[in-house]
Design an enzyme around this catalytic site. Sequence first.
Site, mmCIF file in Angstrom:
data_model
loop_
_atom_site.group_PDB
_atom_site.id
_atom_site.type_symbol
_atom_site.label_atom_id
_atom_site.label_comp_id
_atom_site.label_asym_id
_atom_site.label_seq_id
_atom_site.Cartn_x
_atom_site.Cartn_y
_atom_site.Cartn_z
ATOM 1 N N LYS A 8 0.762 -1.291 0.005
ATOM 2 C CA LYS A 8 -0.119 -0.265 -0.045
ATOM 3 C C LYS A 8 0.786 1.177 0.158
ATOM 4 O O LYS A 8 0.604 2.213 -0.655
ATOM 5 C CB LYS A 8 -0.960 -0.012 1.267
ATOM 6 C CG LYS A 8 -1.963 -1.138 1.134
ATOM 7 C CD LYS A 8 -3.015 -0.850 2.256
ATOM 8 C CE LYS A 8 -2.042 -0.780 3.829
ATOM 9 N NZ LYS A 8 -1.708 -2.347 4.155
ATOM 10 N N ARG A 83 -9.589 1.456 8.705
ATOM 11 C CA ARG A 83 -9.396 0.461 8.878
ATOM 12 C C ARG A 83 -10.518 -0.580 9.722
ATOM 13 O O ARG A 83 -10.488 -1.641 10.002
ATOM 14 C CB ARG A 83 -7.904 0.018 9.743
ATOM 15 C CG ARG A 83 -6.878 -0.326 8.924
ATOM 16 C CD ARG A 83 -5.834 -0.176 9.590
ATOM 17 N NE ARG A 83 -4.672 -1.104 9.003
ATOM 18 C CZ ARG A 83 -3.376 -0.465 8.630
ATOM 19 N NH1 ARG A 83 -3.130 0.849 8.925
ATOM 20 N NH2 ARG A 83 -2.525 -1.122 8.042
ATOM 21 N N ARG A 122 11.200 -6.816 4.718
ATOM 22 C CA ARG A 122 11.229 -5.643 4.954
ATOM 23 C C ARG A 122 11.803 -5.594 6.550
ATOM 24 O O ARG A 122 12.389 -4.453 6.855
ATOM 25 C CB ARG A 122 9.666 -5.192 4.975
ATOM 26 C CG ARG A 122 9.699 -3.638 5.295
ATOM 27 C CD ARG A 122 8.240 -3.138 5.106
ATOM 28 N NE ARG A 122 7.191 -3.473 6.173
ATOM 29 C CZ ARG A 122 5.839 -3.016 6.084
ATOM 30 N NH1 ARG A 122 5.456 -2.373 4.888
ATOM 31 N NH2 ARG A 122 5.120 -3.487 7.077
ATOM 32 N N ARG A 128 11.692 -2.757 11.566
ATOM 33 C CA ARG A 128 10.519 -2.312 12.411
ATOM 34 C C ARG A 128 9.982 -3.270 13.544
ATOM 35 O O ARG A 128 10.257 -4.322 13.435
ATOM 36 C CB ARG A 128 9.282 -2.190 11.309
ATOM 37 C CG ARG A 128 9.052 -0.853 10.744
ATOM 38 C CD ARG A 128 8.070 -0.625 9.818
ATOM 39 N NE ARG A 128 6.915 -1.326 10.033
ATOM 40 C CZ ARG A 128 5.758 -1.134 9.567
ATOM 41 N NH1 ARG A 128 5.669 -0.523 8.173
ATOM 42 N NH2 ARG A 128 4.519 -1.489 9.540
ATOM 43 N N ARG A 139 -1.119 -9.328 12.837
ATOM 44 C CA ARG A 139 -1.559 -8.198 11.917
ATOM 45 C C ARG A 139 -2.383 -8.968 10.712
ATOM 46 O O ARG A 139 -3.247 -7.949 10.358
ATOM 47 C CB ARG A 139 -0.261 -7.336 11.522
ATOM 48 C CG ARG A 139 0.227 -6.518 12.707
ATOM 49 C CD ARG A 139 1.530 -6.104 12.054
ATOM 50 N NE ARG A 139 1.614 -5.085 11.349
ATOM 51 C CZ ARG A 139 2.409 -4.691 10.431
ATOM 52 N NH1 ARG A 139 3.350 -5.545 10.081
ATOM 53 N NH2 ARG A 139 2.202 -3.883 9.310
HETATM 54 P P1 ADP Z 1 1.123 -1.803 7.186
HETATM 55 O O1 ADP Z 1 1.300 -0.799 6.038
HETATM 56 O O2 ADP Z 1 2.331 -2.668 7.175
HETATM 57 O O3 ADP Z 1 -0.050 -2.418 6.779
HETATM 58 P P2 ADP Z 1 0.908 0.765 8.524
HETATM 59 O O4 ADP Z 1 2.364 1.087 8.392
HETATM 60 O O5 ADP Z 1 -0.218 1.139 7.757
HETATM 61 O O6 ADP Z 1 1.028 -1.067 8.269
HETATM 62 O O7 ADP Z 1 0.445 0.631 10.168
HETATM 63 C C1 ADP Z 1 1.087 0.230 11.327
HETATM 64 C C2 ADP Z 1 0.497 0.048 12.557
HETATM 65 O O8 ADP Z 1 -0.305 1.364 12.867
HETATM 66 C C3 ADP Z 1 -0.780 -0.747 12.582
HETATM 67 O O9 ADP Z 1 -0.531 -2.153 12.732
HETATM 68 C C4 ADP Z 1 -1.661 -0.181 13.594
HETATM 69 O O10 ADP Z 1 -1.359 -0.525 14.906
HETATM 70 C C5 ADP Z 1 -1.419 1.414 13.224
HETATM 71 N N1 ADP Z 1 -2.366 1.922 12.454
HETATM 72 C C6 ADP Z 1 -2.324 2.456 11.286
HETATM 73 N N2 ADP Z 1 -3.376 2.826 10.625
HETATM 74 C C7 ADP Z 1 -4.221 2.451 11.661
HETATM 75 C C8 ADP Z 1 -5.623 2.511 11.685
HETATM 76 N N3 ADP Z 1 -6.461 3.275 10.479
HETATM 77 N N4 ADP Z 1 -6.374 2.552 12.842
HETATM 78 C C9 ADP Z 1 -5.751 1.908 13.755
HETATM 79 N N5 ADP Z 1 -4.425 1.678 13.932
HETATM 80 C C10 ADP Z 1 -3.683 1.945 12.771
#
Ligand code: ADP
Length: 186
Positions: A8, A83, A122, A128, A139
């Site tokens: 994404k 989300r 990654r 991370r 996740r």
């Molecule tokens: P990835 O792209 O690997 O799916 P992100 O970088 O978008 O992960 O998000 C990392 C973390 O930040 C998530 O696992 C969550 O804990 C938090 N997070 C990000 N966006 C949201 C959201 N819309 N609602 C709740 N938590 C979020």
Amino acid sequence: MGPPGAGKGTQAKFIADHFSIPAISTGDIFRANVSQGTPLGVEAKRYMDAGEYVPDEVTNRMVSNRIVESDAEHGFLLDGYPRTLAQVEELDGMIKQTGHQLDAVVVLTVDSEEIVQRLLQRAEIEGRADDTEDVIRRRQEVYAEQTHPLIEVYKARGLVHEVDGLGEVDDVTKRIFASLSETSES
Ligand code: ADP
């Protein structure tokens, strides 16, 4: 939209550049707050490290503050938001206020084995804290439970562009643009 590791963030930047709009990534904003040690970062970190979602309240407030900044006036791309179903409703309310509308929801589909491989890779590169194997698994679960159902909600609104997220980054980008231009012409 798409499960963690679907690519994404990578694709969000290309789309945002193309349309000259900001890519607003909730994950990036949380990570920036974590590294700066802000109160928001301190709160978010415990959830992120466990692979859980940050509470809706916190996330919603952050997004609503971000989308009223001047660079978002003529549109924006959200990466990683909404989300949860509660966030979908909240976003509807926010953009009603700002006068924006949702034009499209891009969903990247990927095979789960491919995803785990990407995330482990990654983890090696970026290190991370939320990229350990247990957290990666958690996740994916959280995504399946809380976020995957949102695709149906947006399908019912006719907004969804489902794009195969496997393959070269460039090819995925081309697929996204091809899919997006189909609707704007119809
Ligand atoms: P990835 O792209 O690997 O799916 P992100 O970088 O978008 O992960 O998000 C990392 C973390 O930040 C998530 O696992 C969550 O804990 C938090 N997070 C990000 N966006 C949201 C959201 N819309 N609602 C709740 N938590 C979020």
